[in-house]
Each structure stands twice: as structure tokens, then as C-alpha cells.
Write a protein that holds these residues in place. Structure first.
Motif, PDB file in Angstrom:
ATOM      1  N   TYR A   1       9.032  -3.182  -3.054  1.00 34.40           N
ATOM      2  CA  TYR A   1      10.473  -3.339  -2.804  1.00 34.40           C
ATOM      3  C   TYR A   1      10.783  -4.907  -2.618  1.00 34.40           C
ATOM      4  CZ  TYR A   1      10.117   1.682  -2.382  1.00 34.40           C
ATOM      5  OH  TYR A   1      10.197   2.994  -2.705  1.00 34.40           O
ATOM      6  N   GLU A   2      12.141  -5.112  -2.272  1.00 36.78           N
ATOM      7  CA  GLU A   2      12.565  -6.470  -2.275  1.00 36.78           C
ATOM      8  C   GLU A   2      11.941  -7.107  -1.110  1.00 36.78           C
ATOM      9  OE1 GLU A   2      16.668  -8.918  -1.672  1.00 36.78           O
ATOM     10  OE2 GLU A   2      16.824  -6.854  -1.654  1.00 36.78           O
ATOM     11  N   ASN A   3      11.481  -6.678   0.203  1.00 36.91           N
ATOM     12  CA  ASN A   3      11.167  -7.321   1.243  1.00 36.91           C
ATOM     13  C   ASN A   3       9.692  -6.857   1.673  1.00 36.91           C
ATOM     14  OD1 ASN A   3      13.394  -8.986   1.425  1.00 36.91           O
ATOM     15  ND2 ASN A   3      14.346  -7.785   3.031  1.00 36.91           N
ATOM     16  N   PHE A   4       9.193  -5.794   0.870  1.00 31.39           N
ATOM     17  CA  PHE A   4       7.801  -5.351   1.318  1.00 31.39           C
ATOM     18  C   PHE A   4       6.977  -4.788   0.272  1.00 31.39           C
ATOM     19  CE2 PHE A   4      10.391  -1.955   2.560  1.00 31.39           C
ATOM     20  CZ  PHE A   4       9.869  -0.953   2.321  1.00 31.39           C
ATOM     21  N   TYR A   5       5.901  -4.686   0.543  1.00 31.57           N
ATOM     22  CA  TYR A   5       5.058  -3.629  -0.410  1.00 31.57           C
ATOM     23  C   TYR A   5       4.544  -2.355   0.482  1.00 31.57           C
ATOM     24  CZ  TYR A   5       4.274  -7.297  -4.026  1.00 31.57           C
ATOM     25  OH  TYR A   5       4.137  -8.178  -4.794  1.00 31.57           O
ATOM     26  N   LEU A   6       4.474  -1.283  -0.117  1.00 34.69           N
ATOM     27  CA  LEU A   6       3.975  -0.025   0.672  1.00 34.69           C
ATOM     28  C   LEU A   6       2.828   0.344  -0.307  1.00 34.69           C
ATOM     29  CD1 LEU A   6       4.064   2.086   2.605  1.00 34.69           C
ATOM     30  CD2 LEU A   6       5.376   3.323   0.913  1.00 34.69           C
ATOM     31  N   VAL A   7       1.595   0.210   0.427  1.00 35.37           N
ATOM     32  CA  VAL A   7       0.522   0.674  -0.099  1.00 35.37           C
ATOM     33  C   VAL A   7      -0.183   1.763   0.472  1.00 35.37           C
ATOM     34  CG1 VAL A   7      -1.983  -0.158  -0.842  1.00 35.37           C
ATOM     35  CG2 VAL A   7      -0.289  -2.020  -0.557  1.00 35.37           C
ATOM     36  N   ASN A   8      -0.378   2.872  -0.207  1.00 32.18           N
ATOM     37  CA  ASN A   8      -0.983   4.205   0.220  1.00 32.18           C
ATOM     38  C   ASN A   8      -2.390   4.530  -0.214  1.00 32.18           C
ATOM     39  OD1 ASN A   8      -0.925   6.949   1.285  1.00 32.18           O
ATOM     40  ND2 ASN A   8      -0.337   7.748  -0.659  1.00 32.18           N
ATOM     41  N   VAL A   9      -3.190   4.563   0.818  1.00 29.95           N
ATOM     42  CA  VAL A   9      -4.517   4.665   0.423  1.00 29.95           C
ATOM     43  C   VAL A   9      -5.449   5.793   0.866  1.00 29.95           C
ATOM     44  CG1 VAL A   9      -6.712   3.547   0.837  1.00 29.95           C
ATOM     45  CG2 VAL A   9      -4.810   2.234   0.094  1.00 29.95           C
ATOM     46  N   TYR A  10      -6.420   6.367   0.162  1.00 30.22           N
ATOM     47  CA  TYR A  10      -7.085   7.376   0.682  1.00 30.22           C
ATOM     48  C   TYR A  10      -8.735   6.715   0.507  1.00 30.22           C
ATOM     49  CZ  TYR A  10     -10.185  11.411   1.108  1.00 30.22           C
ATOM     50  OH  TYR A  10     -11.034  12.514   1.253  1.00 30.22           O
ATOM     51  N   THR A  11      -9.144   6.254   1.550  1.00 35.51           N
ATOM     52  CA  THR A  11     -10.382   5.608   1.613  1.00 35.51           C
ATOM     53  C   THR A  11     -11.707   6.323   1.388  1.00 35.51           C
ATOM     54  OG1 THR A  11      -9.617   3.763   3.066  1.00 35.51           O
ATOM     55  CG2 THR A  11     -12.014   3.845   2.965  1.00 35.51           C
ATOM     56  N   PRO A  12     -12.605   5.933   0.555  1.00 38.98           N
ATOM     57  CA  PRO A  12     -13.599   6.722   0.155  1.00 38.98           C
ATOM     58  C   PRO A  12     -14.742   7.041   1.456  1.00 38.98           C
ATOM     59  CG  PRO A  12     -13.622   4.932  -1.358  1.00 38.98           C
ATOM     60  CD  PRO A  12     -12.662   4.822  -0.579  1.00 38.98           C
ATOM     61  N   ASN A  13     -15.061   8.109   1.603  1.00 36.94           N
ATOM     62  CA  ASN A  13     -16.135   8.552   2.619  1.00 36.94           C
ATOM     63  C   ASN A  13     -17.311   8.058   2.340  1.00 36.94           C
ATOM     64  OD1 ASN A  13     -17.884  10.160   4.597  1.00 36.94           O
ATOM     65  ND2 ASN A  13     -16.090  10.975   5.247  1.00 36.94           N
TER      66      ASN A  13
ATOM     67  N   LEU B   1     -22.056   4.410   1.439  1.00 34.05           N
ATOM     68  CA  LEU B   1     -21.801   2.931   2.165  1.00 34.05           C
ATOM     69  C   LEU B   1     -21.648   2.142   1.418  1.00 34.05           C
ATOM     70  CD1 LEU B   1     -21.338   2.137   5.063  1.00 34.05           C
ATOM     71  CD2 LEU B   1     -23.542   1.817   5.292  1.00 34.05           C
ATOM     72  N   GLU B   2     -22.869   1.572   0.622  1.00 43.25           N
ATOM     73  CA  GLU B   2     -22.871   0.522  -0.103  1.00 43.25           C
ATOM     74  C   GLU B   2     -21.467   0.358  -0.992  1.00 43.25           C
ATOM     75  OE1 GLU B   2     -25.527  -2.273  -3.302  1.00 43.25           O
ATOM     76  OE2 GLU B   2     -25.915  -0.298  -2.338  1.00 43.25           O
ATOM     77  N   TYR B   3     -21.208   1.462  -1.635  1.00 45.46           N
ATOM     78  CA  TYR B   3     -20.141   1.638  -2.477  1.00 45.46           C
ATOM     79  C   TYR B   3     -18.641   1.491  -1.573  1.00 45.46           C
ATOM     80  CZ  TYR B   3     -16.389   3.861  -5.427  1.00 45.46           C
ATOM     81  OH  TYR B   3     -15.460   4.290  -6.303  1.00 45.46           O
ATOM     82  N   ARG B   4     -18.719   1.940  -0.432  1.00 42.54           N
ATOM     83  CA  ARG B   4     -17.305   1.921   0.207  1.00 42.54           C
ATOM     84  C   ARG B   4     -17.347   0.475   0.923  1.00 42.54           C
ATOM     85  NH1 ARG B   4     -15.200   4.817   4.902  1.00 42.54           N
ATOM     86  NH2 ARG B   4     -14.185   3.288   6.262  1.00 42.54           N
ATOM     87  N   LEU B   5     -18.394  -0.237   1.253  1.00 43.38           N
ATOM     88  CA  LEU B   5     -18.281  -1.564   1.510  1.00 43.38           C
ATOM     89  C   LEU B   5     -17.756  -2.496   0.471  1.00 43.38           C
ATOM     90  CD1 LEU B   5     -21.413  -2.141   3.655  1.00 43.38           C
ATOM     91  CD2 LEU B   5     -19.061  -1.445   4.479  1.00 43.38           C
TER      92      LEU B   5
END
Length: 260
Positions: free
Chosen positions: A96-108, A116-120
Motif C-alpha cells: 500500500y502507499e504507506n505500508f506493506y502487509l505480510v501474512n505468514v504461516y511459519t513452518p512448524n 528445525l534446521e529448515y525452519r531456521l
């Protein structure tokens, strides 16, 4: 503006458990969901006045993210970094003009820490990406981040030290991100609040006894902290093993994007 994030643990199932009632009750500007667990064409949600952006995993019934918003973005992008991660539909970015919105589903990291190594590596790539965006304009980063950052973010910290979502490495990556110019919006408003959780096991009566973890967040650029109007956890909303989290911002007062 009102932002909501919710790991719905399968949008088709959540639709049968009151998702739309909650959605229309809140009427948010932005509604970010994780773990959609569906592919394009498997579900249609009629949301008049909202733009819909979906990032599906290639694997059926797995992962996936979506954003429903009243505001048409300047640009939309999906994924970042490792191609395998992109196949899992874990990231959507709206500009957007004044910001980014980042929606994330982080790997377990998995119960046996097999991932874990992949996650890091994921965490390192994502931090670099968020810092790159933050160099252009402020960032609002949200989702199921699959980590309880502090001991007050879960009911039984001592018993869970070293377990997935509470390893020294995962918590350290969160600390490193926050030290890179970002703020946990809930902790900004409630720095010492306890017993405020966003996820509970499906085991018998665990949710009723509030034996949970806070693993869903709104992380924002440090320079946006003064524009926080409200941060909350809607723990009473069922429909998933997670509950929604909320952030309200005085967007109209936000700083202008950087022009360098």
C-alpha cells in the motif's frame, strides 16, 4: 484501520463453525488467515466489498494463506526465497502507499525437531525480506509464527524448554527480528500480561483450562509503534485450535514511506 489474523486450521471446516458470523461482526479492513488447507476452486466465500488473495499449497489439504481486504493494493506478491517454501503457500505480501502487509504461516519444526534446521533457514530468509521491505516503507507482519517468544507466552514454559515452538533457536530468531527494528504489538500494549494465549491443544479440556501458547502475532516496524490503537486476542472465538488476534492502527497518522 482494523487488522485480524487467524489460523483457521482448514477454512472449509471453519466456515461450518461460525467463521462468517465472526467476520461480519468485526468487519475488518484486513482479515489474514493461515492454514487454509484447500486449493483454488474447492471453496468460495462471498464477501461483498472485499478483495480476496489466496496462496495455496501444492499439496492438497495442507498449509495455505489468504487475505480478505476492503482496500485494493498497489501490488501483490506470493512467497519469498526458497522455492520449496513457496510451494507450501505460506506468504502473501500486499503493498500500500504507506505500508506493506505480510501474512505468514511459519513452518512448524515438528515434534521431533526434524524440520528445525529448515525452519531456521526460513527465519533468516524472512528476516532479510522484512528488513528489505522496511527499508522502503513500514511493515505490518502477521500470522501463525509457531513460536512462543517469552516464558509468559505459554502456560508451562519449564516443561516445554527445547520443544518445538519453544527451542532456544526459534526464540532467538524472534529476538533477532525484534532487534532489527520491529515490535511485537501485543507486548507493546501488554508487556507483562500472562495467560493470554492464541493456541490450545485439542486434548481433553486443555482449552477450557487455558493451557495454551501465544504463537500468533502482529509484528510491526518500530516506527509504527506510536500508531497502535488497540491490540487484542479474541480467545473466546472458537472454530479452530487457534483464536483470532487483532490490531487496530491509526493508519491516517502513519509516517510517510521512505523515499531514499
Amino acid at each position: 484501520m482494523k487488522f485480524i489474523s487467524w489460523n483457521v486450521n482448514g477454512i472449509r471446516a471453519c466456515l461450518k463453525k461460525g467463521f462468517l458470523d465472526y467476520f461480519h461482526q468485526e468487519e475488518p479492513d484486513f482479515f489474514c488467515i493461515q492454514e487454509t488447507k484447500c486449493q483454488t476452486g474447492q471453496v468460495e466465500i462471498d464477501l461483498p466489498g472485499y478483495h480476496q488473495f489466496w496462496n495455496d499449497a501444492e499439496k492438497k489439504g495442507y498449509s495455505g494463506t489468504a487475505i480478505f481486504t476492503k482496500h485494493e493494493p498497489l501490488s501483490v506478491s506470493y512467497g519469498v526465497g526458497d522455492a520449496d517454501t513457496q510451494d507450501e503457500g505460506r506468504i502473501i505480501t500486499l503493498e500500500y502507499e504507506n505500508f506493506y502487509l505480510v501474512n505468514v504461516y511459519t513452518p512448524n519444526s515438528k515434534r521431533d525437531l526434524a524440520r528445525l534446521e529448515y525452519r531456521l533457514l526460513w527465519e533468516d530468509e524472512l528476516r532479510a525480506y522484512l528488513k528489505e521491505l522496511d527499508g522502503k516503507k513500514p511493515v505490518i507482519y502477521c500470522g501463525d509464527l509457531n513460536v512462543a517468544h517469552q516464558s509468559i507466552d505459554l502456560k508451562n514454559p519449564k516443561a516445554n524448554i527445547g520443544n518445538s515452538g519453544f527451542t532456544e533457536e526459534e526464540r532467538g530468531r524472534m529476538t533477532r527480528l525484534l532487534n532489527s527494528g520491529f515490535v511485537d504489538s501485543f507486548r507493546s500494549v501488554y508487556p507483562e500480561a500472562t495467560d493470554r494465549y492464541t493456541w490450545w491443544s485439542y486434548m481433553n479440556k486443555v482449552r477450557e483450562r487455558n493451557i495454551g501458547w501465544r504463537i500468533d502475532y502482529f509484528i510491526i516496524s518500530k516506527r509504527l509503534e506510536e500508531f497502535i490503537k488497540k491490540a487484542d486476542i479474541h480467545h473466546a472465538i472458537a472454530g479452530s485450535d487457534h483464536c483470532p488476534v487483532l490490531l487496530e492502527m491509526n493508519i491516517d497518522q502513519m509516517v510517510e514511506p521512505r523515499t531514499e
